[in-house]
Design an enzyme around this catalytic site. Structure first.
Site, PDB file in Angstrom:
ATOM      1  N   PRO A  24       0.851  -1.119   0.016  1.00  0.00           N
ATOM      2  CA  PRO A  24      -0.143  -0.058  -0.045  1.00  0.00           C
ATOM      3  C   PRO A  24       0.869   1.060  -0.137  1.00  0.00           C
ATOM      4  O   PRO A  24       1.803   1.336   0.969  1.00  0.00           O
ATOM      5  CB  PRO A  24      -0.616  -0.011   1.235  1.00  0.00           C
ATOM      6  CG  PRO A  24       0.067  -1.144   2.065  1.00  0.00           C
ATOM      7  CD  PRO A  24       0.679  -1.893   1.225  1.00  0.00           C
ATOM      8  N   TYR A 187      -0.002   4.549  13.273  1.00  0.00           N
ATOM      9  CA  TYR A 187      -1.327   4.899  13.178  1.00  0.00           C
ATOM     10  C   TYR A 187      -2.356   4.134  14.064  1.00  0.00           C
ATOM     11  O   TYR A 187      -1.790   3.517  15.337  1.00  0.00           O
ATOM     12  CB  TYR A 187      -1.713   4.348  11.572  1.00  0.00           C
ATOM     13  CG  TYR A 187      -1.327   5.182  10.650  1.00  0.00           C
ATOM     14  CD1 TYR A 187      -1.448   6.577  10.585  1.00  0.00           C
ATOM     15  CD2 TYR A 187      -0.259   4.746   9.844  1.00  0.00           C
ATOM     16  CE1 TYR A 187      -0.709   7.473   9.814  1.00  0.00           C
ATOM     17  CE2 TYR A 187       0.531   5.710   8.823  1.00  0.00           C
ATOM     18  CZ  TYR A 187       0.324   7.040   8.769  1.00  0.00           C
ATOM     19  OH  TYR A 187       1.060   7.435   7.949  1.00  0.00           O
TER      20      TYR A 187
HETATM   21  C1  FNR Z   1       4.181   4.307   2.030  1.00  0.00           C
HETATM   22  N1  FNR Z   1       4.217   3.078   2.690  1.00  0.00           N
HETATM   23  C2  FNR Z   1       2.728   2.804   3.231  1.00  0.00           C
HETATM   24  N2  FNR Z   1       2.500   1.843   4.113  1.00  0.00           N
HETATM   25  C3  FNR Z   1       1.226   1.515   4.514  1.00  0.00           C
HETATM   26  O1  FNR Z   1       1.422   0.811   5.368  1.00  0.00           O
HETATM   27  N3  FNR Z   1       0.226   2.180   3.947  1.00  0.00           N
HETATM   28  C4  FNR Z   1       0.269   3.189   3.164  1.00  0.00           C
HETATM   29  O2  FNR Z   1      -0.762   3.499   2.810  1.00  0.00           O
HETATM   30  C5  FNR Z   1       1.563   3.506   2.772  1.00  0.00           C
HETATM   31  N4  FNR Z   1       1.773   4.499   1.848  1.00  0.00           N
HETATM   32  C6  FNR Z   1       3.034   4.992   1.286  1.00  0.00           C
HETATM   33  C7  FNR Z   1       3.163   6.095   0.503  1.00  0.00           C
HETATM   34  C8  FNR Z   1       4.337   6.375  -0.317  1.00  0.00           C
HETATM   35  C9  FNR Z   1       4.396   7.152  -1.381  1.00  0.00           C
HETATM   36  C10 FNR Z   1       5.327   5.208  -0.040  1.00  0.00           C
HETATM   37  C11 FNR Z   1       6.790   5.423  -0.678  1.00  0.00           C
HETATM   38  C12 FNR Z   1       5.237   4.489   1.009  1.00  0.00           C
HETATM   39  C13 FNR Z   1       5.252   2.398   2.956  1.00  0.00           C
HETATM   40  C14 FNR Z   1       5.344   1.432   1.888  1.00  0.00           C
HETATM   41  O3  FNR Z   1       4.125   0.258   1.965  1.00  0.00           O
HETATM   42  C15 FNR Z   1       6.673   0.450   2.033  1.00  0.00           C
HETATM   43  O4  FNR Z   1       6.406  -0.204   3.383  1.00  0.00           O
HETATM   44  C16 FNR Z   1       7.929   1.545   2.082  1.00  0.00           C
HETATM   45  O5  FNR Z   1       7.670   2.260   1.186  1.00  0.00           O
HETATM   46  C17 FNR Z   1       9.159   0.524   2.112  1.00  0.00           C
HETATM   47  O6  FNR Z   1       9.172  -0.425   0.866  1.00  0.00           O
HETATM   48  P1  FNR Z   1      10.165   0.062  -0.251  1.00  0.00           P
HETATM   49  O7  FNR Z   1       9.305   1.545  -1.082  1.00  0.00           O
HETATM   50  O8  FNR Z   1      11.491   0.349   0.134  1.00  0.00           O
HETATM   51  O9  FNR Z   1       9.897  -1.025  -1.289  1.00  0.00           O
END
Ligand code: FNR
Length: 371
Positions: A24, A187
């Site tokens: 997400p 959260y």
């Molecule tokens: C996120 N992340 C995130 N996590 C989650 O649990 N719910 C969410 O809605 C979001 N929103 C979100 C928006 C954006 C733009 C980013 C970059 C990240 C965290 C995401 O799911 C993930 O755990 C992290 O980005 C780490 O993984 P990567 O990006 O290193 O592959």
């Protein structure tokens, strides 16, 4: 031989074509919580890029549970209907459709990240984006200068449980295959779990059992409301990285309880509890959270999803091959390259010539014939 990352897997009655998951990621691009064309195109592109499962961003179960005015919501049937066409598109193009059900708790009512990531200011208020009252397990604000949350009453907790259940029913009506309960990143549900933010003296606070009680109640209610053939994921911050915060031991205990009530996958993230002034001490390096997924899988037998700076196809494949996690989430790297999964399948299956079979034919047919 198919690479482990591209070996299909079934979770309950839902078949995933491979182990690559789009986690997400909030887009802060909704108005009034409604999904629109932007979301269809954005998530649709990620399905065309070959992932096995695309999980839509944190989607608020009540309006006050949004992080920002731009968050998606699922608090009415109209919101569910707006999400349905996205779920249908994802599935029509081979990806399972997931949605993360969320409540932002004390991190609600914020600016979009690129507008400051702080409390809503006079500027946002002037253009009609006013702050709203926020709630939490205890009246502990995120940081100095942030809104003070009101402590949730027992009746509020009942109503919130119902809101999560109603959201799950709408997700089912919208055609989603997977729901993920958001209990990470500071959260609402995370703030129940952490002793740093849960100072309650009733049955929902105190020792670890008390602090887990409300998140477990919501997870159990979701499991009962969500069809038996469909998997339920939970995302946690496996550690707070803060003095006196959640440790891996706490997470193992929580994972064991979740497994017992029928949760299928623990999505293992970390951090996010405190404001920037008291930021967590978690070293971020490639695959820095994989060890949490591995420990949960090993110690509790619960299936896990690894996430966090997993960027390279061989790195992702090794996580599955070595049995450290069942699923691998690729977030920002897939924002950089929505075709990450189809490209990875080509890298890992070097024997296939010309190698574009896995791509949607609208692109793959041409790429195979490229001179
Ligand atoms: C996120 N992340 C995130 N996590 C989650 O649990 N719910 C969410 O809605 C979001 N929103 C979100 C928006 C954006 C733009 C980013 C970059 C990240 C965290 C995401 O799911 C993930 O755990 C992290 O980005 C780490 O993984 P990567 O990006 O290193 O592959």
């Amino acid at each position: 031989m198919t690479a482990p990352l591209f070996t299909p897997v079934s979770l309950r009655d839902v078949a995933l074509r491979n182990r690559v998951v789009i986690p997400p990621m909030c887009q802060y691009s909704a108005a009034g919580g409604m999904a629109g064309d932007y979301h269809l195109v954005h998530y649709g592109r990620l399905a065309l890029g070959g992932a096995g499962l695309v999980i839509l961003e944190a989607t608020a179960v009540v309006p006050e549970g949004r992080i920002t005015h731009g968050d998606l919501g699922i608090w009415s049937d109209a919101h569910g209907a707006a999400l349905a066409r996205i779920a249908a598109f994802l599935k029509a193009h081979g990806a399972a459709a997931g949605v993360q059900l969320a409540h932002a708790g004390r991190k609600a009512s914020m600016q979009r990240p690129w507008e400051g990531n702080g409390p809503l200011s006079a500027e946002e208020i002037a253009r009609g984006e006013a702050p709203w009252p926020i709630v939490a397990p205890s009246a502990v604000p995120l940081d100095e200068g942030w809104l003070m949350p009101a402590e949730l009453s027992g009746d509020d907790l009942d109503a919130l449980t119902e809101a999560f259940v109603a959201a799950a029913r709408r997700a089912e009506a919208a055609g989603f295959d997977v729901i993920e309960l958001h209990a990470a990143h500071g959260y609402l549900l995370h703030t129940f779990l952490s002793p740093l933010t849960n100072r309650r003296e009733d049955a929902f606070g105190g020792d670890r059992t008390g602090r887990m009680r409300f998140p477990l109640r919501v997870a159990r209610a979701l499991r009962e409301a969500w069809p038996a053939g469909k998997p339920l994921f939970v995302r946690v911050s496996a550690v707070d990285g803060l003095e006196g915060g959640i440790t891996l031991d706490d997470t193992l205990a929580f994972a064991g309880e979740l497994r017992a009530l029928g949760v299928d996958v623990l999505d293992c993230s970390s951090g996010g509890l405190a404001g920037s002034a008291t930021a967590a001490r978690i070293r971020r390096d490639y695959g820095f959270q994989v060890g949490f997924a591995e420990a949960v899988k090993r110690e509790t037998g619960l299936s896990t999803m690894a996430v966090g700076l997993i960027v390279d196809p061989r790195q992702a494949d090794a996580i599955v091959a070595e049995g450290r996690a069942d699923l691998v989430a690729v977030g920002r790297e897939a924002l950089a390259d929505p075709n990450w999964a189809v490209r990875a399948s080509r890298v890992l299956d070097g024997t296939q010539e010309p190698g574009f079979e896995a791509w949607p034919q609208q692109a793959g047919w041409w790429l195979e014939r490229r001179e």
